[in-house]
Write an enzyme that holds these catalytic residues in place. Structure first.
Site, PDB file in Angstrom:
ATOM      1  N   THR A 183     -10.430  -3.032  -5.818  1.00  0.00           N
ATOM      2  CA  THR A 183      -9.753  -3.952  -4.900  1.00  0.00           C
ATOM      3  C   THR A 183     -10.738  -4.893  -4.189  1.00  0.00           C
ATOM      4  O   THR A 183     -11.861  -4.503  -3.876  1.00  0.00           O
ATOM      5  CB  THR A 183      -8.983  -3.133  -3.842  1.00  0.00           C
ATOM      6  N   SER A 189      -3.127  -5.845  -5.786  1.00  0.00           N
ATOM      7  CA  SER A 189      -2.271  -5.552  -6.943  1.00  0.00           C
ATOM      8  C   SER A 189      -2.618  -6.406  -8.157  1.00  0.00           C
ATOM      9  O   SER A 189      -2.588  -5.928  -9.288  1.00  0.00           O
ATOM     10  CB  SER A 189      -0.802  -5.793  -6.562  1.00  0.00           C
ATOM     11  N   GLY A 222     -13.218   3.658  -1.175  1.00  0.00           N
ATOM     12  CA  GLY A 222     -13.423   5.031  -0.697  1.00  0.00           C
ATOM     13  C   GLY A 222     -14.754   5.575  -1.184  1.00  0.00           C
ATOM     14  O   GLY A 222     -15.183   5.289  -2.301  1.00  0.00           O
ATOM     15  N   ARG A 354      14.525  27.625  16.716  1.00  0.00           N
ATOM     16  CA  ARG A 354      14.834  26.799  17.887  1.00  0.00           C
ATOM     17  C   ARG A 354      16.311  26.968  18.238  1.00  0.00           C
ATOM     18  O   ARG A 354      17.192  26.643  17.428  1.00  0.00           O
ATOM     19  CB  ARG A 354      14.531  25.328  17.564  1.00  0.00           C
ATOM     20  N   GLY A 436      10.899  16.918  20.320  1.00  0.00           N
ATOM     21  CA  GLY A 436       9.619  16.586  20.958  1.00  0.00           C
ATOM     22  C   GLY A 436       8.469  17.358  20.341  1.00  0.00           C
ATOM     23  O   GLY A 436       7.371  16.814  20.161  1.00  0.00           O
ATOM     24  N   THR A 457       1.099   2.783  -1.330  1.00  0.00           N
ATOM     25  CA  THR A 457       0.323   1.573  -1.585  1.00  0.00           C
ATOM     26  C   THR A 457      -0.789   1.780  -2.613  1.00  0.00           C
ATOM     27  O   THR A 457      -0.891   1.014  -3.578  1.00  0.00           O
ATOM     28  CB  THR A 457      -0.285   1.077  -0.251  1.00  0.00           C
ATOM     29  N   GLU A 459      -3.200   3.391  -5.618  1.00  0.00           N
ATOM     30  CA  GLU A 459      -2.893   3.775  -7.012  1.00  0.00           C
ATOM     31  C   GLU A 459      -1.689   2.985  -7.539  1.00  0.00           C
ATOM     32  O   GLU A 459      -0.904   3.482  -8.334  1.00  0.00           O
ATOM     33  CB  GLU A 459      -2.606   5.282  -7.109  1.00  0.00           C
ATOM     34  N   ASP A 461       0.828  -0.358  -5.889  1.00  0.00           N
ATOM     35  CA  ASP A 461       1.897  -0.543  -4.904  1.00  0.00           C
ATOM     36  C   ASP A 461       3.242  -0.187  -5.555  1.00  0.00           C
ATOM     37  O   ASP A 461       3.503  -0.524  -6.717  1.00  0.00           O
ATOM     38  CB  ASP A 461       1.888  -2.019  -4.463  1.00  0.00           C
TER      39      ASP A 461
HETATM   40  C1  LIG Z   1      -6.618   4.081   2.492  1.00  0.00           C
HETATM   41  C2  LIG Z   1      -6.826   3.232   1.288  1.00  0.00           C
HETATM   42  C3  LIG Z   1      -7.770   3.615   0.347  1.00  0.00           C
HETATM   43  C4  LIG Z   1      -8.019   2.815  -0.763  1.00  0.00           C
HETATM   44  N1  LIG Z   1      -9.011   3.162  -1.650  1.00  0.00           N
HETATM   45  C5  LIG Z   1      -9.360   2.304  -2.638  1.00  0.00           C
HETATM   46  C6  LIG Z   1     -10.488   2.552  -3.481  1.00  0.00           C
HETATM   47  O1  LIG Z   1     -11.170   3.578  -3.344  1.00  0.00           O
HETATM   48  N2  LIG Z   1     -10.804   1.650  -4.434  1.00  0.00           N
HETATM   49  C7  LIG Z   1     -10.071   0.529  -4.634  1.00  0.00           C
HETATM   50  O2  LIG Z   1     -10.406  -0.243  -5.517  1.00  0.00           O
HETATM   51  N3  LIG Z   1      -8.992   0.253  -3.859  1.00  0.00           N
HETATM   52  C8  LIG Z   1      -8.626   1.103  -2.871  1.00  0.00           C
HETATM   53  N4  LIG Z   1      -7.537   0.836  -2.071  1.00  0.00           N
HETATM   54  C9  LIG Z   1      -6.792  -0.398  -2.285  1.00  0.00           C
HETATM   55  C10 LIG Z   1      -5.401  -0.172  -2.875  1.00  0.00           C
HETATM   56  O3  LIG Z   1      -5.511   0.202  -4.208  1.00  0.00           O
HETATM   57  C11 LIG Z   1      -4.630  -1.480  -2.669  1.00  0.00           C
HETATM   58  O4  LIG Z   1      -4.376  -1.596  -1.284  1.00  0.00           O
HETATM   59  C12 LIG Z   1      -3.332  -1.483  -3.455  1.00  0.00           C
HETATM   60  O5  LIG Z   1      -3.584  -1.632  -4.818  1.00  0.00           O
HETATM   61  C13 LIG Z   1      -2.371  -2.598  -3.002  1.00  0.00           C
HETATM   62  O6  LIG Z   1      -2.991  -3.826  -2.996  1.00  0.00           O
HETATM   63  P1  LIG Z   1      -2.981  -4.760  -1.698  1.00  0.00           P
HETATM   64  O7  LIG Z   1      -3.353  -3.949  -0.538  1.00  0.00           O
HETATM   65  O8  LIG Z   1      -3.797  -5.936  -2.006  1.00  0.00           O
HETATM   66  O9  LIG Z   1      -1.478  -5.177  -1.531  1.00  0.00           O
HETATM   67  P2  LIG Z   1      -0.775  -6.539  -2.080  1.00  0.00           P
HETATM   68  O10 LIG Z   1      -0.925  -6.589  -3.548  1.00  0.00           O
HETATM   69  O11 LIG Z   1      -1.261  -7.710  -1.325  1.00  0.00           O
HETATM   70  O12 LIG Z   1       0.698  -6.227  -1.686  1.00  0.00           O
HETATM   71  C14 LIG Z   1       1.224  -6.494  -0.376  1.00  0.00           C
HETATM   72  C15 LIG Z   1       2.738  -6.507  -0.443  1.00  0.00           C
HETATM   73  O13 LIG Z   1       3.179  -7.546  -1.329  1.00  0.00           O
HETATM   74  C16 LIG Z   1       4.067  -7.050  -2.295  1.00  0.00           C
HETATM   75  N5  LIG Z   1       3.856  -7.723  -3.582  1.00  0.00           N
HETATM   76  C17 LIG Z   1       2.668  -8.088  -4.154  1.00  0.00           C
HETATM   77  N6  LIG Z   1       2.888  -8.627  -5.357  1.00  0.00           N
HETATM   78  C18 LIG Z   1       4.224  -8.592  -5.586  1.00  0.00           C
HETATM   79  C19 LIG Z   1       5.075  -8.960  -6.678  1.00  0.00           C
HETATM   80  N7  LIG Z   1       4.597  -9.462  -7.813  1.00  0.00           N
HETATM   81  N8  LIG Z   1       6.384  -8.743  -6.561  1.00  0.00           N
HETATM   82  C20 LIG Z   1       6.910  -8.219  -5.425  1.00  0.00           C
HETATM   83  N9  LIG Z   1       6.165  -7.841  -4.375  1.00  0.00           N
HETATM   84  C21 LIG Z   1       4.843  -8.019  -4.450  1.00  0.00           C
HETATM   85  C22 LIG Z   1       3.738  -5.564  -2.416  1.00  0.00           C
HETATM   86  O14 LIG Z   1       4.869  -4.843  -2.843  1.00  0.00           O
HETATM   87  C23 LIG Z   1       3.332  -5.209  -1.008  1.00  0.00           C
HETATM   88  O15 LIG Z   1       4.442  -4.847  -0.263  1.00  0.00           O
HETATM   89  C24 LIG Z   1      -7.259   1.630  -0.964  1.00  0.00           C
HETATM   90  C25 LIG Z   1      -6.287   1.274  -0.029  1.00  0.00           C
HETATM   91  C26 LIG Z   1      -6.071   2.053   1.086  1.00  0.00           C
HETATM   92  C27 LIG Z   1      -5.059   1.617   2.089  1.00  0.00           C
END
Ligand SMILES: Cc1cc2nc3c(=O)[nH]c(=O)nc-3n(C[C@H](O)[C@H](O)[C@H](O)COP(=O)(O)OP(=O)(O)OC[C@H]3O[C@@H](n4cnc5c(N)ncnc54)[C@H](O)[C@@H]3O)c2cc1C
Length: 690
Positions: A183, A189, A222, A354, A436, A457, A459, A461
């Site tokens: 990412t 995504s 990570g 409870r 509570g 989100t 692995e 979205d």
């Molecule tokens: C705690 C944490 C740990 C992570 N660890 C790693 C890691 O170790 N290595 C790594 O590489 N990544 C890591 N990630 C990243 C994670 O894989 C990405 O956050 C995830 O793939 C989603 O991408 P984004 O955050 O850019 O969301 P976006 O792609 O920007 O999506 C945001 C919103 O837009 C919507 N959306 C986007 N495109 C479309 C579409 N075509 N149609 C409809 N809706 C759409 C999505 O549904 C979502 O609701 C981590 C994320 C978190 C939060």
């Protein structure tokens, strides 16, 4: 009923004694509309315990590996290291999670109980391991383990070739900590549009890694705080030509694990809602040189300065690269089901202890689990957890066999999306059911919710995963449509074509007797009808939108609502089908009759949740819908009488429960007080006032 709920729990002498409980039970039983138990011949508590054992065994078929589970339980029973101390700061949590990871690396991987190569050789071992680790109070451990071994390690194993595989023993033992840098700040995504570059230098036979723009900064990575090496996804540029995204091994720190290598900048992305034991960071590269052999070259290689790939189409090649990373998605489905179970155990045990209100204002009170509103919330979730177990067992088996990668991909994507979404929403409700006490950190719900939420989100979205499911179904539909012979995943469509053309028999749409509604045939027919209809409607909608726009991207996006509905309906159809198949195969009468009721509730509840579709499709007449609502209530009431047995049957390890609301000993209030303990620490403000 109340007696049953309460007798499974130790009584608290300070509040109520067994005789009183019996009186309450008797009195309340008379008020119950459906006082029947699961067992046709209700037996004593001992036979119920054996039912829980049998249910537990049923839910882990194919990935039992008791030696792995026992060893993990032994390692994780060291409470000086494996404890969910909610008061630890971010840095302390990170150190603690690292130590936990190393304890598992040495106790499990170094002893050869599980290997990264089991990704292909015996995935069931990995699933057994994750089934225990995911029960630990802090999911940071599970996440860090996945990142190091099954994202970074899996990239080396699945995307690399023999020369890279020699790193695997070092990785799994924790001696070589790695991170998985896919990412970026500007792209999550849409991985195909990543911006980091890996430019081939023919003079030195090296790649030069660069972060060209601020948005190309690797983000969320990570293990970035502890890793010495990273699997970096970057655009392979050779002879000025962009060969699209590939994966490269890029060392980021010196072997002391602290000092950064030249050209590397790393920072912390800061505190998160949860998973604060995971060191997520950002990484930038400036002219970082790596040998050309660091390209993980299973799907594309550079030899003698020339790029070649066994897969000619760039989009298919890229899809193949991403498909290799499916393990994380599968372990999320498995881990999330355990999280749902943890939440259910807490809420059910709490609800059985409870007491609130009673038939008279002065008389004894009744357990909150006796209220139909409670039962209607909890029992479909318990049924869902069992349904998820059935499909997990099936997915685990298919993953082990690896005979149909496409089916595994669709199933793993759909399940990850559905289970993580369902569990997140359910946990919020379960927290509410604990009032509570549910809101106190000590309940564990805060940690469970924060953990499971991010599963929606990372692995992949969820919305995008469901789109992949819909896309695959439509592709298959198109392929098989001309022959009108639907096979594999779409077999159900073949069965439903005549129904879709001629419409439902009006008598069936009105039939509302219990025998019909509770039959597996009705549940299956309903699920298959819904999936078939939505598939055809989706194809028509996309096609209509394409005719109007002449733009496939726009046509797809305009059809998203029905496509997501289709993907969910299809996944639920597979869950119900596999649940029924598993029950029909079950030889133990007690287990079979218990699961049968759970499956009836699960199926009817799904139909009830989607009444809008079924009513609009003339599949159910009003009377039938009303009968379903009534049956759902009855099943919830019946099953709630054995709720404690059912949640014990989940087989969660008691020593990993870590919530005073959900301990098996039932000393609810004593456990809460013990956990909270202590006094307020005087803060500076108070001190200055005194
Ligand atoms: C705690 C944490 C740990 C992570 N660890 C790693 C890691 O170790 N290595 C790594 O590489 N990544 C890591 N990630 C990243 C994670 O894989 C990405 O956050 C995830 O793939 C989603 O991408 P984004 O955050 O850019 O969301 P976006 O792609 O920007 O999506 C945001 C919103 O837009 C919507 N959306 C986007 N495109 C479309 C579409 N075509 N149609 C409809 N809706 C759409 C999505 O549904 C979502 O609701 C981590 C994320 C978190 C939060």
């Amino acid at each position: 009923m109340v007696l049953k709920i309460m007798s499974s729990f130790k009584m608290e002498s300070s509040e109520i004694n067994a005789n009183d409980a019996f009186k309450i039970g008797k009195g309340y039983n008379e008020m119950l509309p459906f006082p029947t138990a699961i067992n046709e011949n209700p037996k004593d508590q001992t036979s119920k315990l054996s039912l829980t054992e049998k249910l537990k065994n049923w839910s882990i078929q194919g990935f039992e590996h008791h030696n792995i589970r026992d060893e993990l339980n032994r390692i994780m029973s060291d409470k000086s290291l494996f404890h969910g101390d909610v008061n630890l700061g971010k840095e302390e949590q990170r150190v603690q999670t690292l130590k936990q990871l190393l304890a598992i690396a040495q106790g499990i991987f170094d002893k050869g109980l599980v290997q990264i190569t089991d990704l292909r050789e015996d995935p069931s071992k990995i699933l057994a391991m994750m089934d225990i680790v995911s029960q630990f109070d802090d999911d940071s451990l599970m996440t860090k383990l996945i990142v190091n071994n099954f994202l970074f390690g899996a990239a080396v194993f699945n995307l690399g070739t023999e020369r890279h595989h020699k790193l695997l023993p070092e990785i799994q033992s924790g001696r070589l900590l790695g991170c998985f840098a896919m990412t970026e700040l500007g792209h999550g995504s849409n991985v195909r549009s990543l911006e980091t570059t890996a430019t081939y230098d023919p003079k030195t036979n090296e790649f030069i890694i660069n972060t060209p723009l601020r948005t190309s900064t690797k983000w969320w990575i990570g293990n970035a705080g502890h890793a010495t090496i990273s699997s970096v996804f970057a655009r392979l540029i050779i002879d000025g030509k962009d060969q699209e995204v590939h994966c490269f091994l890029v060392p980021i720190r010196k072997s002391n694990g602290i000092d950064l290598l030249p050209g590397i900048r790393i920072g912390d992305v800061g505190a998160k809602f949860g998973l604060n034991g995971v060191d997520n960071g950002w990484i930038q590269f400036e002219n970082v040189r790596i040998p050309a052999t660091n390209l993980l070259d299973r799907f594309g290689s550079v030899e003698g300065g020339v790029y070649s790939s066994p897969i000619k189409s760039p989009s298919r090649r890229f899809a193949n690269i991403l498909a290799q990373m499916i393990t994380g998605r599968i372990t999320i489905s498995f881990g999330t089901t355990r999280t749902l179970k943890s939440g259910l155990i807490i809420a059910t045990r709490y609800a059985s202890k409870r007491l609130q209100f009673g038939p008279t204002s002065t008389g004894p009170e009744i357990p909150i689990l006796s209220y139909p509103t409670h039962q209607l919330t909890i029992m479909p979730m318990i049924a869902s957890a069992y349904a998820f177990d059935a499909i997990k067992v099936y997915l685990g088996r298919r993953f082990q066999e690896r005979t149909d990668e496409a089916e595994i991909h669709v199933l793993a994507s759909g399940l990850k999306a559905m289970i993580s979404q369902y569990t997140t929403v359910s946990l919020m409700e379960l927290r509410r059911l604990c009032g509570g006490h549910g809101y106190g950190s000590y309940s564990r719900y805060g940690r469970l919710i924060a953990t499971v939420d991010v599963g929606r989100t990372f692995e992949g979205d969820n919305t995008l995963l469901l789109q992949q499911v819909a896309k695959d179904l439509l592709t298959q539909f198109k392929k098989e449509y001309s022959g009108n012979k639907f096979t594999g995943t779409l077999k159900y469509l073949g069965k439903n074509t005549s129904l879709l053309i001629s419409g439902m028999n009006p008598l069936t749409t009105m039939r509302s007797d219990d025998a019909h509604l509770l039959s597996f045939q009705f549940l299956l027919d309903s699920m298959e009808f819904r999936s078939s209809k939505l598939l055809i409607q989706s194809a028509q909608t996309v096609s209509k939108n394409y005719k109007q726009t002449k733009d496939s991207f726009a046509a797809w996006n305009q059809s998203l609502e029905i496509l997501i509905h289709l993907a969910k309906a299809h996944t639920e159809t597979v869950i119900v089908t596999k649940f029924i198949e598993s029950i029909n195969k079950e030889k133990d009468i007690e287990v079979r009759s218990t699961l049968k009721k759970l499956c009836q509730l699960y199926g009817l509840y799904i139909i009830r949740q989607d009444f809008e579709f079924f009513r609009n499709s003339n599949y159910l007449k009003k009377g039938k819908a009303k009968a379903i609502i009534k049956l759902v209530g009855q099943l919830c009431s019946e099953l709630s009488q054995n709720a404690l047995v059912l949640v014990k049957g989940f087989g969660n390890e008691e020593h990993l429960m870590e919530s005073p609301l959900g301990m098996e000993d039932g000393d609810l209030y004593e456990n809460i007080c013990k956990q909270v303990g202590g006094n307020f620490t005087r803060n500076n403000y108070l001190n200055s006032k005194l």
